[in-house]
Scaffold this active site. Structure first.
Site, PDB file in Angstrom:
ATOM      1  N   ASP A 123       0.698  -1.241  -0.031  1.00 44.56           N
ATOM      2  CA  ASP A 123      -0.034  -0.105  -0.124  1.00 44.56           C
ATOM      3  C   ASP A 123       0.889   1.352  -0.112  1.00 44.56           C
ATOM      4  O   ASP A 123       2.051   1.204  -0.414  1.00 44.56           O
ATOM      5  CB  ASP A 123      -0.797   0.079   1.226  1.00 44.56           C
ATOM      6  CG  ASP A 123      -2.245   0.598   1.121  1.00 44.56           C
ATOM      7  OD1 ASP A 123      -2.223   1.795   0.868  1.00 44.56           O
ATOM      8  OD2 ASP A 123      -3.126   0.133   1.346  1.00 44.56           O
ATOM      9  N   HIS A 125      -3.239   6.239   3.906  1.00 44.92           N
ATOM     10  CA  HIS A 125      -4.168   5.166   3.581  1.00 44.92           C
ATOM     11  C   HIS A 125      -3.526   4.110   4.024  1.00 44.92           C
ATOM     12  O   HIS A 125      -4.160   3.170   4.597  1.00 44.92           O
ATOM     13  CB  HIS A 125      -4.240   5.230   2.061  1.00 44.92           C
ATOM     14  CG  HIS A 125      -5.098   4.070   1.553  1.00 44.92           C
ATOM     15  ND1 HIS A 125      -4.626   2.772   1.033  1.00 44.92           N
ATOM     16  CD2 HIS A 125      -6.517   3.884   1.288  1.00 44.92           C
ATOM     17  CE1 HIS A 125      -5.769   1.794   0.891  1.00 44.92           C
ATOM     18  NE2 HIS A 125      -6.827   2.797   0.867  1.00 44.92           N
ATOM     19  N   SER A 163     -10.987  -0.710   0.370  1.00 45.15           N
ATOM     20  CA  SER A 163     -10.060  -0.604   1.069  1.00 45.15           C
ATOM     21  C   SER A 163      -9.943  -1.085   2.696  1.00 45.15           C
ATOM     22  O   SER A 163      -9.101  -1.508   3.155  1.00 45.15           O
ATOM     23  CB  SER A 163      -9.371   0.687   0.878  1.00 45.15           C
ATOM     24  OG  SER A 163      -8.479   0.681  -0.553  1.00 45.15           O
TER      25      SER A 163
END
Length: 521
Positions: A154, A193, A347
């Site tokens: 990620d 994120h 996600s």
């Protein structure tokens, strides 16, 4: 009880050759000056491992205005960079020319993938995701184990966050964006994120600090997306390979976009064969098709639910969905002084499943295929269609308290399995074998087809289900097409209306091989 029947004309028949056949460790450091993040000027070229090296096989065919800038020997591909001023036609011409070479298996654009989250206004409040998947009940059995590793491929992870620092060892991970050994985010305000995803899967539980993650698994960070939230196929594929080589039990891919690519397919195939369960986000387009990499058969594709367990409006759905999990307004770790924040997306649903997988492995020693079955067999039907929830909403309590193979939950499945093998050989790239396998069970929950061939050759595996017809290299239901001779195909709830058809094809070289078919009730 497991059985090992002999191959005979009832169980496994060799058919006539199919008509119409057509012919980190291991990662070389990027060339200095290779730009981080998306790499739209690059073409990825996959090379059979029968070649001396990927670079040598491709370099002699590269035009004068382009250069080989990256090599991954394990996945056997190189990246060829063209000048930014070069026309798309030049790249297309190169793809057309280089794929005519005997040692080249494919050539494709180094497409860009995005983090799959949907931002919303900040909302602070209690968590609901762990409770919705009954993690709090599962914690009565186990909080998870540091012996289980979840790799987050990620953006970088803020590994010194107070709810994450205990989950990282001395090796924090790798940065494939900037090609260094520190996966810490470059710009904390923009690069949140990966930290949010890591907190959902394995934020430290029962530490009187912040939130509780689903599992107390160890974490590894493979930084493959930049602070902009995007990354190239090659960076992500390299990070997946690296995570598998580090022994990651679960690899979380909360990212997507770019469509099917052979490079990414080979990366998730490699990881699965190395013993990693790859869990991926279905996509946030609200469309009826699952995005890649989640749509690869090796990946567990996860859709997102709202708090009331309806399908989130943004979540993709379709026949490739395996499981559903809460993804809307999920509270987790953040990179700024706020420290915790709610955001939404597939996600966020994906690391819920990864965390439940980590809890399950803390109790049971399972292969990726068996872990996948356990998660599906113990999932809960929340009243959605199979295209929306797959086997159902993942359930941590069921997963850790249900003996593997005993069934239960929304995924069904029994406890028996049977394994059959056949040994044969291929002589050269002009040779192939097709086999017809007769089912032992009326309704198996899963079938796994493994091919193990010679290291000096490049054999590929193709499977058809439900038709009784032999696949070809151009027409098939499933294909495992890596650059070596170790292949695997996993099919959940296979169609048993006709015998399973298996094609073993030599892309290059010859030698002996073994095909193993494992049915699970």
């Amino acid at each position: 009880m497991a059985g090992t029947p002999n191959f005979d004309r009832r169980t496994f028949l060799k058919l006539a050759a199919a008509a119409g056949l057509t012919g980190a460790a291991g990662v070389t450091t990027a060339t200095p000056g290779r730009s981080p993040g998306p790499k739209k000027e690059e073409i990825l070229v996959g090379v059979s491992k029968t070649a001396d090296s990927p670079r040598k096989a491709v370099e002699k065919h590269v035009p004068g205005n382009a250069t080989v800038v990256h090599e991954n020997k394990t996945l056997s591909y190189v990246a060829v960079k063209f000048p930014s001023v070069a026309a798309d036609r030049a790249r297309e011409n190169f793809i057309s020319a280089v794929t005519k070479r005997d040692e080249v298996k494919y050539a494709e654009k180094n497409v860009t993938h995005q983090a799959l989250y949907t931002t919303n206004d900040p909302q602070y409040g209690s968590q609901y995701a762990p409770q919705q998947v009954n993690a709090d009940t599962a914690w009565d059995t186990t909080l998870g184990s540091a012996d289980v590793t979840v790799a987050v491929v990620d953006q970088g992870v803020k590994y010194d966050h107070p709810d994450l620092s205990a989950q990282f060892g001395s090796d924090k991970g790798q940065d494939f964006v900037d090609a260094d050994g520190d996966p810490y985010p470059d710009v904390l305000a923009d690069e949140y994120h990966g930290t949010h995803v890591a907190g959902i899967a394995a934020g430290t539980t029962d530490n009187s600090e912040g939130i509780g993650g689903i599992s107390d698994s160890s974490l590894l960070s493979g930084r493959a997306l930049s602070e902009s939230g995007s990354g190239s196929t090659s960076d992500i594929a390299d990070a997946i390979e690296w995570a598998a080589d580090q022994g990651a039990d679960v690899i979380n891919l909360s990212l997507g976009g770019g469509g099917y690519t052979s490079t990414m397919k080979n990366a998730v195939s490699y990881a699965t064969q190395q013993g990693s369960l790859v869990v991926a986000a279905a996509g946030n387009d609200g469309s009826g098709s699952v995005s890649y990499p989640a749509a690869y058969s090796e990946c567990v594709a996860v859709s997102a639910l709202d708090p009331d367990e309806t399908l989130a409006s943004y979540s993709n759905y379709g026949t490739d969905i395996d499981l559903a999990a809460p993804g809307t307004n999920v509270l987790s770790c953040w990179t700024t002084d706020t420290e915790y924040k709610e955001i939404s997306g597939t996600s966020m649903a994906t690391p819920v499943v990864s965390g439940v997988a980590g809890l399950t492995l803390a109790v049971y020693d399972l292969s990726p295929a068996d872990l996948r079955s356990q998660l599906k067999n113990t999932a809960v039907d929340v009243g959605l269609s199979e295209n929306e929830q797959g086997a159902g909403r993942v359930d941590a309590a069921n997963a850790v308290t249900t003996e593997p193979g005993s069934g239960g939950g929304g995924g069904g499945g029994g406890g028996d399995s049977t394994t059959s093998t056949i040994d044969d050989s291929l002589s050269s790239s002009a040779d192939s074998d097709c086999w017809s396998y007769a089912w032992e069970y009326g309704s198996p929950s899963q079938v796994v087809v493994d091919l193990s061939g010679p290291s000096s050759a490049d054999f590929d595996l193709y499977v058809n289900e439900g038709s009784g017809t032999c696949p070809t290299t151009g027409s098939y239901d499933y294909r495992s097409w890596t650059t070596d001779s170790e292949e695997q195909i996993v099919i959940d709830d296979p169609d048993t209306s006709a015998d399973l058809s298996v094609l073993v094809d030599s892309y290059s070289g010859g030698g002996s091989y073994t095909v193993t078919v494992t049915e699970k009730e």
